[in-house]
Design a protein around this motif. Structure first.
Motif, PDB file in Angstrom:
ATOM      1  N   CYS A 158      35.498  -1.325  49.719  1.00 16.14           N
ATOM      2  CA  CYS A 158      34.789  -2.252  48.850  1.00 16.14           C
ATOM      3  C   CYS A 158      34.921  -3.636  49.485  1.00 16.14           C
ATOM      4  O   CYS A 158      36.036  -4.117  49.697  1.00 16.14           O
ATOM      5  N   GLU A 197      33.997  -7.691  49.489  1.00 12.32           N
ATOM      6  CA  GLU A 197      33.566  -8.831  48.678  1.00 12.32           C
ATOM      7  C   GLU A 197      32.776  -9.780  49.588  1.00 12.32           C
ATOM      8  O   GLU A 197      33.358 -10.512  50.395  1.00 12.32           O
ATOM      9  N   ARG A 248      30.897  -0.064  49.694  1.00 12.63           N
ATOM     10  CA  ARG A 248      30.309  -0.801  48.567  1.00 12.63           C
ATOM     11  C   ARG A 248      30.477  -2.295  48.791  1.00 12.63           C
ATOM     12  O   ARG A 248      31.480  -2.747  49.330  1.00 12.63           O
ATOM     13  N   VAL A 281      30.423  -6.067  46.802  1.00 11.81           N
ATOM     14  CA  VAL A 281      30.451  -6.735  45.496  1.00 11.81           C
ATOM     15  C   VAL A 281      30.384  -8.242  45.702  1.00 11.81           C
ATOM     16  O   VAL A 281      30.712  -8.760  46.776  1.00 11.81           O
ATOM     17  N   ASP A 282      29.967  -8.970  44.653  1.00  9.46           N
ATOM     18  CA  ASP A 282      29.963 -10.436  44.718  1.00  9.46           C
ATOM     19  C   ASP A 282      31.311 -10.976  44.219  1.00  9.46           C
ATOM     20  O   ASP A 282      32.233 -10.201  43.942  1.00  9.46           O
ATOM     21  N   GLN A 290      32.266 -12.058  41.468  1.00 12.81           N
ATOM     22  CA  GLN A 290      32.660 -11.613  40.118  1.00 12.81           C
ATOM     23  C   GLN A 290      32.941 -10.106  40.088  1.00 12.81           C
ATOM     24  O   GLN A 290      33.143  -9.538  39.020  1.00 12.81           O
ATOM     25  N   GLY A 291      32.906  -9.483  41.258  1.00 14.22           N
ATOM     26  CA  GLY A 291      33.151  -8.034  41.301  1.00 14.22           C
ATOM     27  C   GLY A 291      31.926  -7.220  40.922  1.00 14.22           C
ATOM     28  O   GLY A 291      32.007  -5.993  40.780  1.00 14.22           O
ATOM     29  N   GLN A 292      30.772  -7.881  40.774  1.00 13.67           N
ATOM     30  CA  GLN A 292      29.540  -7.152  40.429  1.00 13.67           C
ATOM     31  C   GLN A 292      28.978  -6.465  41.678  1.00 13.67           C
ATOM     32  O   GLN A 292      28.898  -7.093  42.733  1.00 13.67           O
ATOM     33  N   PRO A 293      28.599  -5.192  41.566  1.00 12.60           N
ATOM     34  CA  PRO A 293      28.051  -4.482  42.725  1.00 12.60           C
ATOM     35  C   PRO A 293      26.762  -5.121  43.235  1.00 12.60           C
ATOM     36  O   PRO A 293      25.938  -5.582  42.442  1.00 12.60           O
ATOM     37  N   LEU A 294      26.626  -5.164  44.552  1.00 15.66           N
ATOM     38  CA  LEU A 294      25.409  -5.684  45.186  1.00 15.66           C
ATOM     39  C   LEU A 294      24.753  -4.528  45.923  1.00 15.66           C
ATOM     40  O   LEU A 294      25.440  -3.763  46.606  1.00 15.66           O
ATOM     41  N   ASP A 295      23.451  -4.431  45.807  1.00 11.29           N
ATOM     42  CA  ASP A 295      22.748  -3.368  46.510  1.00 11.29           C
ATOM     43  C   ASP A 295      22.162  -3.958  47.790  1.00 11.29           C
ATOM     44  O   ASP A 295      21.079  -4.527  47.774  1.00 11.29           O
TER      45      ASP A 295
END
Ligand code: ADP
Ligand code: MG
Length: 309
Positions: A221, A223, A290, A292-293, A295-300
């Motif tokens: 993951c 960031e 994976r 994430v940004d 804020q921990g939000q997933p980015l596609d």
């Protein structure tokens, strides 16, 4: 001047002798003594004009980069550079060009204690193949396998500079990052015994990191907002999308990506200082890469590495 005179003039004696060198440039092949307690680490890379470097690149920079990308592979294995071979194909012979080329190649070789022990010289479209030989204590080479869930993912230096320089063209403030990458040899040596897995970033983090994940049987993951950028890069006023594309998929970074158990991180940082070392994510048990940004939000994000085929 014939081929043998050129070799004598520009390449024999260009670099410091290697420990264990029995026979260098001038015979049919070179001979090296090799101590039993060390393993030999070997790698080769070809650079083609117009593909791996712009046609207008100076001879000095061509010489530098051809060796730098190979030293970067040794760095990623935690190997100490020992010797190298240079197969050079030139459209024509020019003294000025060869002299500058030899200065670029020889200067970097000297900084890393690499001895040029042989090569080849042929006529044709400009291309270079360098083979490097390094050494590690038996069993201690860093590989792409070995990353474990919970390991931190760290990168040296900054990402995206070379790709931006390529896009900006000859006047780019980041030009040196494209033409004269600094192979992270000392960092690779310091990571030996501390990192669980390593590789060098040549085709962009998004593609390259997948090789570690596949070899180690893990996921990661990342960031994306933590990817380290240089100040000139920051000043270019890039959009978030442009920035991410350059840093994740631009290529030509020649930084190291290291997977490190949390307990080893502080010691590694200390050993590498003052080189910048950025924590950009974590190895996970769940497979796949994976993003994430902050804020921990997933980015596609669609990025893969650069592929020749
Ligand atoms: P051969 O014909 O036996 O293959 P070459 O004429 O290619 O030999 O090379 C003669 C010697 O010079 C060899 O030791 C070779 O390794 C070395 N050599 C040739 N080209 C280079 C080069 N560009 N840089 C360093 N050494 C070279
Ligand atoms: Mg030959």
């Amino acid at each position: 001047m014939d081929e043998f005179q050129l070799i004598r003039r520009y390449f024999a004696g260009l670099t410091p002798p290697a420990p264990g060198l029995v026979l260098g440039i001038g015979d049919d092949a070179a001979v090296l003594d090799w101590p039993a307690e060390r393993q030999l680490v070997v790698s080769t890379d070809t650079l083609i004009a117009g593909r791996h470097f712009p046609e207008a690149t100076s001879a000095y920079d061509v010489g530098w980069k051809a060796l730098a990308v190979n030293l970067s592979d040794l760095a990623a294995m935690g190997a100490e550079p020992v010797a190298g071979l240079l197969a050079l194909t030139l459209p024509a012979v020019s003294d000025d060009w060869l002299q500058d080329f030899a200065r670029g190649f020889g200067g970097l070789a000297e900084r890393h204690g690499l001895c040029l022990i042989g090569g080849d010289l042929t006529r044709g479209p400009l291309s270079l193949t360098v083979t490097v030989i390094g050494a590690v204590p038996r069993g201690q080479a860093l590989t792409r396998a070995g990353a474990r869930p919970g390991d931190r993912v760290l990168v040296t230096g900054t990402l995206g500079d070379a790709a931006l320089a390529l896009r900006q063209g000859p006047g780019s403030p980041l030009r040196a990052r494209l033409d004269r990458p600094e192979p992270r040899v000392a960092a690779g040596l310091a990571a030996r015994g501390r990192a669980s897995a390593a590789l060098d970033l040549s085709d962009g983090l998004a593609g390259d990191l997948r090789h570690v994940l596949a070899a180690s049987g893990v996921g990661a993951c990342i960031e994306v907002d933590r990817l380290p950028a240089s100040s000139p890069f920051e000043r270019q006023g890039l959009s978030t999308a442009e920035r991410r594309a350059l840093q994740l998929a631009g290529g030509d970074d020649y930084e190291l990506c290291l997977c490190v158990p949390p307990a080893q991180e502080a010691a590694l940082r200390e050993a590498l200082a003052p080189l910048r070392l950025s924590a950009i994510g974590q190895i996970t048990a769940e497979p796949g890469l994976r993003f994430v940004d902050g804020q921990g939000q997933p980015l596609d994000l669609p990025y893969e590495g650069y592929r020749h085929f």
